[in-house]
Design a protein around this motif. Structure first.
Motif, PDB file in Angstrom:
ATOM      1  N   LEU A  87       0.825  -1.214   0.000  1.00 51.12           N
ATOM      2  CA  LEU A  87       0.000   0.000   0.000  1.00 51.12           C
ATOM      3  C   LEU A  87       0.857   1.261   0.000  1.00 51.12           C
ATOM      4  CD1 LEU A  87      -2.916  -0.945   2.435  1.00 51.12           C
ATOM      5  CD2 LEU A  87      -2.724  -1.286  -0.019  1.00 51.12           C
ATOM      6  N   ASN A 114      -4.497   3.483  -0.687  1.00 53.61           N
ATOM      7  CA  ASN A 114      -4.389   3.817   0.732  1.00 53.61           C
ATOM      8  C   ASN A 114      -5.086   5.124   1.098  1.00 53.61           C
ATOM      9  OD1 ASN A 114      -2.505   5.487  -0.437  1.00 53.61           O
ATOM     10  ND2 ASN A 114      -0.754   4.748   0.729  1.00 53.61           N
ATOM     11  N   LEU A 170      -8.660   4.122   1.587  1.00 54.67           N
ATOM     12  CA  LEU A 170      -8.778   3.384   2.842  1.00 54.67           C
ATOM     13  C   LEU A 170      -8.776   4.332   4.037  1.00 54.67           C
ATOM     14  CD1 LEU A 170      -6.327   0.399   2.268  1.00 54.67           C
ATOM     15  CD2 LEU A 170      -8.746   0.177   2.797  1.00 54.67           C
ATOM     16  N   ARG A 171      -7.836   5.277   4.026  1.00 55.51           N
ATOM     17  CA  ARG A 171      -7.717   6.218   5.138  1.00 55.51           C
ATOM     18  C   ARG A 171      -8.987   7.067   5.262  1.00 55.51           C
ATOM     19  NH1 ARG A 171      -3.846   8.890   3.306  1.00 55.51           N
ATOM     20  NH2 ARG A 171      -2.080   7.830   4.275  1.00 55.51           N
ATOM     21  N   TRP A 226      -1.166   1.000  11.833  1.00 56.24           N
ATOM     22  CA  TRP A 226      -1.877   0.504  10.654  1.00 56.24           C
ATOM     23  C   TRP A 226      -3.381   0.462  10.921  1.00 56.24           C
ATOM     24  CZ3 TRP A 226      -0.845  -0.724   5.637  1.00 56.24           C
ATOM     25  CH2 TRP A 226       0.501  -0.747   5.240  1.00 56.24           C
ATOM     26  N   TYR A 254      -5.627   3.064   8.888  1.00 56.08           N
ATOM     27  CA  TYR A 254      -6.325   2.451   7.763  1.00 56.08           C
ATOM     28  C   TYR A 254      -7.424   1.465   8.167  1.00 56.08           C
ATOM     29  CZ  TYR A 254      -2.229   4.197   5.248  1.00 56.08           C
ATOM     30  OH  TYR A 254      -1.252   4.992   4.730  1.00 56.08           O
TER      31      TYR A 254
END
Length: 357
Positions: A261, A267, A270-271, A316, A320
């Motif tokens: 990622l 990413n 995702l964030r 992590w 995320y």
């Protein structure tokens, strides 16, 4: 996607141990019958979360396969692929001697970072054309024959035994469509139909048949190829692509295998999705901090990574919404992906069906 092919290829357990340092440098997986992983290797992995097993059984799990998954196939690394592309006869016919020499000189260094290689790739694409570089990459990355019993073959077989509702990949190689479940994955393109196939996928009655979305495109169709900054910018401005990921993260649980990622094309989404969930959870409970609200949520997914400390794993999750499945590179002989996939496949077969994901 190409940059992640760089790295040390794993080899057979006992043979690697006997070879010591040389075992990390020589890929014997296609020349030596590999052994099964022993308990000492499995001790190098963190426990498999029961919630992941439940999500797979319920049909909510979608596998995301990154380029690190294909490393045992022995693909050349990013720099070597570009060197091969520059030296290819079709590229040579389109480049002047001076320009070809300039590219070769810039690629001559043994240690080139992705930051140094990306501009070379983009300039080469501009110089010879996207159609041409797609054909060259396809010749390099397609049609690789795997020996049955090798590490790459074992990973693909283990993936087939996990009943994921769908598979998404950033890879340009054709290993998934050729080898997983004897080629029975249904390849989809980055279209409304392809997105709908993944979002609407149900748990297959038997291995195979799940949709396979190659979201960075396919060398066989240059119009779908995501290769340079302009392509990524176009992709990230595509509302249909963004809406697909948002709905995927709302309705599914992702399992990342061989993915670091490191690129913003996934990413960042995702964030954004995770922080929105955390804010919503925080608003529902007065006096709870952002981290405390996040920590109580179910994860968006799971990611297999090597050598991740507990403190980093917590980051992590908070950044995320991903639970890290960490493995010790040395203790597992770099076979962490295979160990987790095999353990998950076995656990799914034996799992209690009364749990809810």
């Amino acid at each position: 996607a190409l940059a992640s092919f760089a790295g040390l290829p794993p080899v057979c357990c006992s043979m690697r141990a006997r070879l010591g340092l040389w075992g990390t440098l020589i890929d014997l997986s296609l020349r030596v019958r590999p052994c099964r992983c022993d308990d000492s290797e499995r001790a190098g992995t963190s426990p498999l979360p029961s919630q992941l097993v439940t999500c797979v059984r319920s049909g909510r799990c979608v596998a995301f396969i990154g380029a690190g998954f294909s490393r045992p196939a022995g693909f050349p690394d990013y720099a070597d692929i570009l060197r091969m592309a520059v030296a290819h006869e079709e590229a040579q016919s389109l480049l002047s001697d001076k320009v070809a020499g300039d590219f070769a000189d810039r690629l001559a260094s043994e240690r080139l970072s992705q930051k140094e290689l990306d501009p070379i790739q983009q300039e080469l694409t501009s110089a010879i054309g996207k159609d041409v570089i797609c054909r060259i990459f396809a010749q390099i990355l397609w049609g690789r024959t795997l020996q049955e019993g090798g590490l790459m073959h074992a990973q693909l077989s283990a993936l087939c035994r996990i009943p994921c509702a769908a598979v998404i990949t950033s890879n340009w190689d054709d290993l998934l469509e050729r080898y997983v479940c004897s080629g029975r994955l249904g390849k989809q393109s980055r279209t409304a139909q392809g997105y709908a196939a993944v979002l609407g996928a149900q748990l297959p009655a038997e291995p195979g048949g799940a949709p396979l979305l190659k979201f960075q495109g396919d060398p066989s169709d240059p119009s779908t190829f995501v290769l340079n900054e302009e392509d990524y910018s176009t992709l990230l401005s595509d509302s249909m692509y963004i809406d697909f990921w948002r709905e995927l993260l709302r309705t599914r649980v992702l399992l990342f295998v061989g993915a670091s990622l490191s690129g913003g094309y996934v990413n960042d989404i995702l964030r954004e999705a995770w922080h929105a969930k955390c804010m919503e959870a925080r608003e529902q409970v007065d006096g709870v901090g952002a981290h405390a609200a996040c920590d109580k949520l179910q994860p968006q997914g799971y990611i297999i990574l090597n050598d991740v400390a507990a403190s980093e794993a917590q980051l992590w999750f908070r950044e995320y919404g991903l639970v890290v499945l960490s493995y010790n590179s040395s203790a597992t002989n770099w076979r962490g992906n295979l160990l987790y996939l095999e353990e998950l496949a076995s656990a799914v077969m034996a799992a209690d069906t009364t749990q809810v994901c």
